[in-house]
Structure formats: structure tokens, C-alpha cells
Design a protein around this motif. Structure first.
Motif, PDB file in Angstrom:
ATOM      1  N   HIS A 142     -10.477 -14.615   8.017  1.00  0.00           N
ATOM      2  CA  HIS A 142     -10.441 -13.215   7.604  1.00  0.00           C
ATOM      3  C   HIS A 142     -11.627 -12.883   6.692  1.00  0.00           C
ATOM      4  O   HIS A 142     -12.157 -11.776   6.739  1.00  0.00           O
ATOM      5  N   GLN A 147      -5.901  -4.945   6.858  1.00  0.00           N
ATOM      6  CA  GLN A 147      -6.103  -4.911   8.301  1.00  0.00           C
ATOM      7  C   GLN A 147      -6.574  -3.518   8.709  1.00  0.00           C
ATOM      8  O   GLN A 147      -6.182  -2.518   8.115  1.00  0.00           O
ATOM      9  N   ALA A 153      -8.074  -8.490  10.759  1.00  0.00           N
ATOM     10  CA  ALA A 153      -7.696  -8.772   9.374  1.00  0.00           C
ATOM     11  C   ALA A 153      -8.923  -9.130   8.540  1.00  0.00           C
ATOM     12  O   ALA A 153      -9.867  -9.753   9.030  1.00  0.00           O
ATOM     13  N   TYR A 154      -8.868  -8.749   7.261  1.00  0.00           N
ATOM     14  CA  TYR A 154      -9.949  -8.996   6.319  1.00  0.00           C
ATOM     15  C   TYR A 154      -9.369  -9.573   5.029  1.00  0.00           C
ATOM     16  O   TYR A 154      -8.225  -9.278   4.675  1.00  0.00           O
TER      17      TYR A 154
END
Length: 148
Positions: free
Chosen positions: A55, A134, A139-140
Motif C-alpha cells: 500500500h 482507499q 489501497a494506500y
């Protein structure tokens, strides 16, 4: 009884052991000494490392469009301006290394591309901020330490 160097050595060792033992017992039973874990679910958090790395790599692709900044009013989490902020979901975790009681999780609910965490909600000192979010199924992850 004759007092010699061997007897003195034994008395010194026993006295030292008694001192250490009473200190350990006092530290473990007194509430003013905090003996808490970094996190309650340490091993489960360790399993998340690979996922968070992927992510974080997604976040690196955005360049400098995402940032966490300390301002006079608090902490601003700036999401990419070209993203539709209504479709950004996730949470911001505030972790205080010196006191687990101050830790908090905030759900991301945006009215613009930036999120403000008010300064009055945060005590002065070091904070670790973790942003898991997200956007459109991607996703981050970002973790950063700040000082207020």
C-alpha cells in the motif's frame, strides 16, 4: 563467630539481591510506573507489514500529491486534489508512544480534499500518524512521526 572477607562477600551479595528484588516488585505493583505493551495485538500487527508495504508503494506512485503537515490549527492530511474526495475512505490512527491512553482512530469523512485534525485534540509531543485509505479499490498507506 569470626567475620572474614568471605562472610562480608556473602552479606554484600545477599543485600544486593534483596535490593534488586524489592525494586522489581515495587515497579511491577505500583501504578505510577507504566508497564504497557506498545500495542495489545503485537503479533497480528506484524503480519500486516507486507500488506502495508504494498500500500505504501501505491502511495509512492502518487508522488507528492499526498502529505501530512503540521499547521497552527493542528495537523492537515492532504489527499490528492485530482481524486474525488467523496470516494476516499479509510481511517487515520493517532499513536502516542508515551501513553497508550491517548491513542485514537479517526474515520476519514471528507468535505474537501484535506482533513484537519484539531490541535486541541492532540497533546504536545511526539505523535505517530498512520493513514490507511482507499480510493476506487486501490489501497494506500502512510506512516509519519510528527512533533507538536
Amino acid at each position: 563467630m569470626k567475620f572474614n572477607w568471605g562472610t562480608g562477600l556473602v552479606i554484600a551479595i545477599v543485600a544486593f539481591m534483596a535490593f534488586i528484588l524489592q525494586y522489581v516488585i515495587r515497579v511491577q505493583t505500583d501504578n505510577k510506573f507504566e508497564n504497557e505493551l506498545v500495542t495489545e495485538s503485537y503479533y497480528e500487527k506484524e503480519l500486516e507489514v507486507n500488506t502495508n508495504t504494498r500500500h505504501h508503494d501505491n502511495l509512492q506512485e502518487l508522488g507528492n500529491q499526498f502529505s501530512i503537515k503540521v499547521v497552527n490549527d493542528g495537523v492537515v492530511v492532504q489527499f490528492p486534489k485530482n481524486f474525488d474526495y467523496k470516494n476516499i475512505t479509510g481511517k487515520v490512527s493517532l499513536y502516542r508512544p508515551s501513553s497508550q491512553k491517548m491513542d485514537a482512530d479517526i474515520t476519514i469523512e471528507l468535505s474537501s480534499s484535506a482533513m484537519l485534525i484539531p490541535k486541541n485534540a492532540l497533546a504536545d509531543g511526539r505523535w505517530d500518524i498512520i493513514v490507511n485509505w482507499q480510493y476506487q479499490g486501490k489501497a494506500y498507506y502512510k506512516k509519519e512521526s510528527i512533533f507538536l
